[in-house]
Design an enzyme around this catalytic site. Structure first.
Site, PDB file in Angstrom:
ATOM      1  N   GLU A  33       6.375   5.671  -7.245  1.00 43.55           N
ATOM      2  CA  GLU A  33       6.487   5.083  -5.911  1.00 43.55           C
ATOM      3  C   GLU A  33       6.381   6.270  -4.968  1.00 43.55           C
ATOM      4  O   GLU A  33       7.236   7.149  -4.990  1.00 43.55           O
ATOM      5  CB  GLU A  33       7.816   4.333  -5.838  1.00 43.55           C
ATOM      6  CG  GLU A  33       7.932   3.420  -4.665  1.00 43.55           C
ATOM      7  CD  GLU A  33       8.717   4.081  -3.564  1.00 43.55           C
ATOM      8  OE1 GLU A  33       8.080   4.804  -2.766  1.00 43.55           O
ATOM      9  OE2 GLU A  33       9.934   3.891  -3.520  1.00 43.55           O
TER      10      GLU A  33
ATOM     11  N   CYS B 155      11.630   5.178   1.966  1.00 43.33           N
ATOM     12  CA  CYS B 155      10.246   4.838   1.636  1.00 43.33           C
ATOM     13  C   CYS B 155       9.730   3.766   2.588  1.00 43.33           C
ATOM     14  O   CYS B 155       8.538   3.635   2.794  1.00 43.33           O
ATOM     15  CB  CYS B 155      10.135   4.276   0.220  1.00 43.33           C
ATOM     16  SG  CYS B 155      11.347   4.881  -0.927  1.00 43.33           S
TER      17      CYS B 155
END
Lengths: 526, 526
Positions: free
Chosen positions: A265, A302
């Protein structure tokens, strides 16, 4: 629960021999003790070999046994209480409430995977019974289940020292699947990692799990991580971090004699689209709420809203006029590490040098904090953004860029030009529905999660969550790293043809245990 | 239904401008007409761009509309009847009954994916309703579904000119998922490919599918295929073929600015293990049946039994004494292409040169066939096999190798040393159950399908099938290329947070259409 600077290979806690890493208190710049001597090649070999040896015994445990193991890990982490929070605060600069919340989330996540194991659907059991009378050819008895891939290497993330680290989502889902885990602890929070690692090891002992089901290694630089990814026993990799880091691991994993999947990720700028009617109706509220979301955790998420898209005009000016003073009043925050502070400063500098960029506002800057984050808000015209890929680079921290579009057609064009994202957010009113219908297909192709009238920060751990998305948000858009579907990353199907019942695994037997959902001859049976 | 040597870009059938390919009748060596001029870079660009343009419209079709499209393709292929069979026989040397059977399988496969679409489970709908009262934080409304990845490049296989080619399993599952498909037709059977391609195009027209949902390109060499895999519109690749070919495509796909998944089904030698009691009880029957399976389709199956494992002794000698005359009596068969014949001859020569290899028997060799296959049976000692990786190389064709083991412990050691396989077969009796229990975990880690008292050739198209396995059997062990689970290769999850009901896709609405299975708040609802 004292820290001793140790690694863990199975139940063996020991001081390694390599160069030591030390956490730095990012608020004070102070170097924290103890040091964590790094693992060497032999330690990596030992941890991976032990994980390989544990694999068959571990995957042979029942789902109920693994559920209890996960719940025991949660119990052991909860028992760390204040010790964990205090060390976490020293190592990350994150506030107490956040770390307490993250501990709850981490334990909740472990317990949720215990529920998934008990629910049984993760096994995706399929049965096509024999049709001996079928013409022209009879059908054999065919039964499918999912089995774990093998030992998994997990890389702790800097920004979630609990929820995406030693016993975070990657570890929880891999252990649930039946995969032993070897964690490379993040160098920014080794003490926090050691505490959690000890908790996992205690739970493994209490639950009599096979030796080697869990190990925790440290190391400066990339050597330990690279050796892990290259080790033949390792069958999958979980990683949360930078695009360059994720890409390097992916390349390494693919260059193995036997390539393995990497779930990285990596980077996302999380566009927030202010649709005209919503912007007109509540520009000021949106401007203030946006800055609140941007500043959360110094923007070190994120899912931080790094891009705002709107059609230019009076309403967008009102949004900016509300956001600007909120930005200017933003206090300096502590970033996670000196390295992240430095990368943030470089990212901000690079963005501000792009042609067509205006700095709308900067937050407070005067602070004794060693690794400070000064909030930044930029704006640019859509035409400049479309002409310059560099403006899409993630600036990890509390920085965001407003893209001013001529009209909705150009706004759609900007959306079409975006790289893959974890999230795409829409602020909209009923009058925006028709225009939104035209945008949704574009956003679906670019994001793992689409949200309306909220902010992308805040990722629920549940069945329906997708924390994933097309490249470069992740290395594998078919998966999620948060939520129960994350377990599928560590499983693969096996089909059993005409096996005598006694040799079939429990969930595939002709009379299985109750409560296992199976697809039998195309029909779902509870 | 005449052949005109044309490519298809959407509904446009045209003669390309590149170097032409010609099919060769492998029985006679005759060059078949028409020639198929190869596509150039512009043709690839046109097909991919059109697929990209079709994508949003195609994925917006309902599952029922796509189901009807798949069924219409099957209808159009069935209507080709004898024309298809006759051309297929000329191009592949495969017998009439086999090609008729394969046509039925191909159409059955398309119809099965229509059923999958109607069943709805492929969407994996998950709903976590809002919990506005939850403390400390409310939960948003979260809904997940699967959406298609985007246009898919499919490479036709040489050995299944229908079932793994233009409208084979990769195309059927990609179209079912909602992905447009651009096929690179195999150069060995362009006429068969054109006939099937025309059938798909007719079905697309009849069903009013978006222009560009399907295209079919040809080309000598690798240029067309490489250009396809590199094209930014292409989002996934389906391939069945050699290990070198699959690996090359994988490397290419990973070197793109945006890497994409490659589903390559590559090489497998499909170990068959003769357990002691079963071997003792029916060595002769097993020996004869083994040769029957080995010779099927000149051994040109991914699941051909290329390895036989047994403990040495009198029973294994009986097996060999039954197999040897059956091998010697094996008539010469026609291989699919001159290239496959050449590779087979080289593979057999290379294997026979390995130290410790004995040639037990060879089939008949005298034949006017242009691309002949002479059946071969080798044997070696387990210790020699364990010391020499070259013995694991797939020899595509009717060649097999018996590994003589000292005892079951060494047999298990050989199993542990095997690369990933599509299948592992056990012949066993009740007295073998205990020993089998020790072998199964080893085999599960190395194969996608484990079968008992049968032969690996013959792959049922159903829900429970796995035609996949660890590297190098495939490039992605988490998937299958045969059976209904193949659809998941072309899907990815998207989460919708707090969308107004009117903006949600049909299957996620608060009151969805009937019959869609959903996981709601952790509970399965029919």
């Amino acid at each position: 629960m004292t820290l001793n600077g140790h690694q863990l290979i199975g139940q063996r806690s020991f001081a390694a021999k390599g160069e030591a890493i030390h956490a730095i208190n990012p608020t004070t710049g102070e170097r924290l003790t103890p040091g964590y001597p790094g693992a060497n090649a032999g330690d990596v070999e030992d941890a991976c070999r032990l994980a390989g040896q544990a694999f068959d015994a571990y995957r042979a445990t029942t789902p109920e046994e693994r559920a209890l193991f996960l719940e025991t890990i949660a119990e052991e982490i909860e028992a760390l209480g204040e010790t964990l929070t205090q060390r976490g605060m020293q190592e990350t600069g994150l506030p107490e409430a956040r770390l307490n919340g993250e501990r709850g989330r981490t334990c909740g996540q472990l317990k949720l995977f215990a529920k998934v194991l008990r629910r049984g659907e993760w096994q995706d059991v399929r049965v096509d019974p024999a049709l001996p009378e079928r013409t022209p050819l009879p059908r054999a008895d065919l039964r499918q289940r999912q089995i774990p891939l093998g030992p998994v290497a997990v890389f702790g993330a800097s920004n979630f020292p609990l929820a995406f680290s030693v016993a975070g989502g990657d570890t929880a889902s891999a252990l649930a699947a039946g995969c032993p885990v070897v964690v490379k602890g993040h160098s920014a929070h080794p003490g926090t990692s050691e505490l959690v690692g000890q908790a996992v090891a205690r739970a493994a002992r209490r639950c009599q799990m096979p030796e080697g089901v869990f190990s925790l290694l440290f190391g400066p630089g990339n050597e330990v991580g690279q050796a892990l990814v290259k080790h033949p026993e390792i069958q999958a990799v979980g990683f949360t971090g930078s695009r360059s880091g994720g890409t390097a691991l992916l390349t390494l994993a693919q260059s193995r004699p036997q390539p393995i999947p990497v779930y990285a990720e990596m980077s996302s700028i999380n566009p927030v689209i202010l649709m005209p009617a919503a912007l007109e109706a509540r520009a000021e509220l949106l401007g203030e709420a946006f800055v609140g979301s941007l500043n959360m955790g110094a923007g070190q998420f994120c899912t931080n809203p790094g891009l705002v898209l709107a059609v230019k005009g009076a309403a967008l000016e009102r949004f900016k006029q509300a956001a600007i003073p909120a930005i200017q009043a933003s206090p300096v925050q502590t970033m996670l590490t000196p390295g992240i502070h430095k990368a943030y400063a470089q990212g901000v500098a690079s963005l501000s040098e792009q042609p067509g960029i205006t700095c709308l506002a900067s937050g407070e800057s005067d602070s004794p904090i060693a690794s400070p984050c000064q909030t930044q808000l930029f704006s640019t015209q859509a035409s400049d953004f479309l002409a310059n890929e560099a403006m899409q680079a993630e600036v990890f921290g509390a920085s965001s860029l407003i893209i001013e579009c001529e009209d909705l057609a150009q706004l759609k064009q900007v959306c079409s030009a975006l790289e893959g994202q974890l999230t795409a957010t829409l602020h909209l009113d009923e009058a925006d529905h028709t225009a939104t219908c035209h945008l949704l297909p574009v956003l679906e192709r670019r994001a793992g999660r689409i949200l309306v009238n909220g902010w992308p920060t805040g990722v629920e751990v549940c069945d329906a969550m997708v924390h994933g998305g097309p490249w470069p948000a992740t290395s594998d858009s078919r998966t999620t790293s948060v939520g129960t579907a994350a377990i599928h990353r560590f499983l693969r199907p096996v089909c059993y043809q005409d096996l005598p019942d006694v040799l079939l695994p429990p969930e595939l037997k002709h009379a299985p245990a109750e409560g296992i959902s199976r697809l039998v001859d195309g029909e779902r049976e509870a």
